[in-house]
Motif scaffolding. Structure first.
Motif, PDB file in Angstrom:
ATOM      1  N   ALA A 188       0.857  -1.189   0.000  1.00 49.63           N
ATOM      2  CA  ALA A 188       0.000   0.000   0.000  1.00 49.63           C
ATOM      3  C   ALA A 188       0.885   1.228   0.000  1.00 49.63           C
ATOM      4  O   ALA A 188       2.047   1.181   0.432  1.00 49.63           O
ATOM      5  N   SER A 189       0.349   2.331  -0.511  1.00 51.66           N
ATOM      6  CA  SER A 189       1.044   3.620  -0.438  1.00 51.66           C
ATOM      7  C   SER A 189      -0.024   4.706  -0.461  1.00 51.66           C
ATOM      8  O   SER A 189      -1.176   4.426  -0.779  1.00 51.66           O
ATOM      9  N   ARG A 190       0.405   5.923  -0.096  1.00 55.78           N
ATOM     10  CA  ARG A 190      -0.550   7.029  -0.112  1.00 55.78           C
ATOM     11  C   ARG A 190      -0.254   7.949  -1.284  1.00 55.78           C
ATOM     12  O   ARG A 190       0.919   8.171  -1.619  1.00 55.78           O
ATOM     13  N   THR A 191      -1.297   8.476  -1.874  1.00 51.20           N
ATOM     14  CA  THR A 191      -1.089   9.395  -2.984  1.00 51.20           C
ATOM     15  C   THR A 191      -0.358  10.635  -2.461  1.00 51.20           C
ATOM     16  O   THR A 191      -0.635  11.111  -1.356  1.00 51.20           O
ATOM     17  N   ALA A 192       0.576  11.129  -3.251  1.00 48.28           N
ATOM     18  CA  ALA A 192       1.320  12.331  -2.871  1.00 48.28           C
ATOM     19  C   ALA A 192       0.725  13.502  -3.638  1.00 48.28           C
ATOM     20  O   ALA A 192       0.634  13.454  -4.859  1.00 48.28           O
ATOM     21  N   GLY A 193       0.320  14.536  -2.939  1.00 50.18           N
ATOM     22  CA  GLY A 193      -0.264  15.687  -3.608  1.00 50.18           C
ATOM     23  C   GLY A 193      -1.599  15.326  -4.224  1.00 50.18           C
ATOM     24  O   GLY A 193      -2.244  14.366  -3.827  1.00 50.18           O
TER      25      GLY A 193
ATOM     26  N   ASP B 284       4.879   6.773   1.704  1.00 47.44           N
ATOM     27  CA  ASP B 284       4.548   5.821   2.781  1.00 47.44           C
ATOM     28  C   ASP B 284       4.333   4.389   2.282  1.00 47.44           C
ATOM     29  O   ASP B 284       3.355   3.729   2.678  1.00 47.44           O
ATOM     30  N   PRO B 285       5.206   3.890   1.407  1.00 46.28           N
ATOM     31  CA  PRO B 285       4.987   2.527   0.929  1.00 46.28           C
ATOM     32  C   PRO B 285       5.190   1.505   2.043  1.00 46.28           C
ATOM     33  O   PRO B 285       6.080   1.675   2.885  1.00 46.28           O
ATOM     34  N   ALA B 286       4.346   0.503   2.058  1.00 51.91           N
ATOM     35  CA  ALA B 286       4.490  -0.570   3.053  1.00 51.91           C
ATOM     36  C   ALA B 286       4.145  -1.900   2.393  1.00 51.91           C
ATOM     37  O   ALA B 286       3.074  -2.035   1.779  1.00 51.91           O
ATOM     38  N   ILE B 287       5.068  -2.855   2.501  1.00 54.56           N
ATOM     39  CA  ILE B 287       4.772  -4.195   1.997  1.00 54.56           C
ATOM     40  C   ILE B 287       3.819  -4.848   2.991  1.00 54.56           C
ATOM     41  O   ILE B 287       4.092  -4.891   4.190  1.00 54.56           O
TER      42      ILE B 287
ATOM     43  N   PRO C 231      -6.126  -0.317   3.725  1.00 57.79           N
ATOM     44  CA  PRO C 231      -5.372  -1.563   3.548  1.00 57.79           C
ATOM     45  C   PRO C 231      -4.236  -1.733   4.554  1.00 57.79           C
ATOM     46  O   PRO C 231      -3.880  -2.859   4.895  1.00 57.79           O
ATOM     47  N   TYR C 232      -3.671  -0.595   5.041  1.00 55.00           N
ATOM     48  CA  TYR C 232      -2.576  -0.694   6.012  1.00 55.00           C
ATOM     49  C   TYR C 232      -3.012  -1.467   7.254  1.00 55.00           C
ATOM     50  O   TYR C 232      -2.204  -2.088   7.936  1.00 55.00           O
ATOM     51  N   ALA C 233      -4.296  -1.384   7.555  1.00 55.59           N
ATOM     52  CA  ALA C 233      -4.799  -2.001   8.783  1.00 55.59           C
ATOM     53  C   ALA C 233      -5.330  -3.418   8.555  1.00 55.59           C
ATOM     54  O   ALA C 233      -5.779  -4.063   9.489  1.00 55.59           O
ATOM     55  N   MET C 234      -5.271  -3.886   7.311  1.00 60.81           N
ATOM     56  CA  MET C 234      -5.845  -5.205   7.018  1.00 60.81           C
ATOM     57  C   MET C 234      -4.866  -6.327   7.347  1.00 60.81           C
ATOM     58  O   MET C 234      -3.659  -6.199   7.158  1.00 60.81           O
ATOM     59  N   SER C 235      -5.399  -7.442   7.820  1.00 62.61           N
ATOM     60  CA  SER C 235      -4.545  -8.601   8.101  1.00 62.61           C
ATOM     61  C   SER C 235      -4.195  -9.289   6.772  1.00 62.61           C
ATOM     62  O   SER C 235      -4.866  -9.080   5.760  1.00 62.61           O
TER      63      SER C 235
END
Ligand SMILES: Cc1cc2nc3c(=O)[nH]c(=O)nc-3n(C[C@H](O)[C@H](O)[C@H](O)COP(=O)(O)O)c2cc1C
Length: 139
Positions: A8-13, A73-76, A116-120
């Motif tokens: 997941a990542s967040r859109t920038a701008g 904020d990319p997170a695998i 999605p960051y909070a999903m198992s």
């Protein structure tokens, strides 16, 4: 070795429709050349993407994506070996976030908004399994 990587990542701008179209066009072109398939969704200012393909190619692509300034904020969220592809016919499919998919997003969200960051990991896997069969695609 065939693997899938979900991040997941967040859109920038401010990300406009043209940016998303650019991302999708480049993805289809480049992924087809290296045998990567997958799905991308954008909801609530968060990208969720699943990439599948050869381990080396998926890793190389992920590292290239990290340099893209359109997200942060990319997170695998999940990385595993797979025996077959889910999105075999999609070099990159974009999920519509319109009404028809909203229920699906909410079903797997622990929060009110799609996060999605909070999903198992089991939830993410179940989400993408359902995506393959039930989702409306934009392109
Ligand atoms: C959320 C997100 C997902 C992306 N997914 C892919 C992808 O699956 N494949 C890809 O080639 N590029 C993807 N991109 C775009 C790349 O970061 C990069 O802009 C593009 O690959 C450059 O392609 P080009 O050198 O052919 O113009 C993505 C970008 C973002 C922000």
């Amino acid at each position: 070795m065939l693997v899938q990587l979900t991040y997941a990542s967040r859109t920038a701008g401010i990300l406009g429709a043209i940016d998303v179209k650019d991302i999708l066009t480049a993805s289809k072109r480049n992924n087809a050349l290296v045998g990567v398939t997958g799905a991308l969704c954008l909801s609530n200012g968060i990208f969720l993407q699943q990439l599948e393909g050869d381990k080396t190619e998926v890793n190389a692509l992920y590292h290239r994506l990290l340099r893209d300034e359109r997200h942060r904020d990319p997170a695998i969220l999940d990385f595993s070996e797979i025996t077959q592809r889910r999105f075999g016919s999609w070099s990159m499919g974009l999920l519509s976030t319109l009404e028809e998919n909203r229920q699906l997003f909410q079903k797997y969200s622990v929060t009110r908004d799609f996060d999605p960051y909070a999903m198992s990991i089991p939830s993410l896997r179940a989400f993408f399994s359902e995506v393959v069969d039930n989702v409306r695609w934009l392109g």
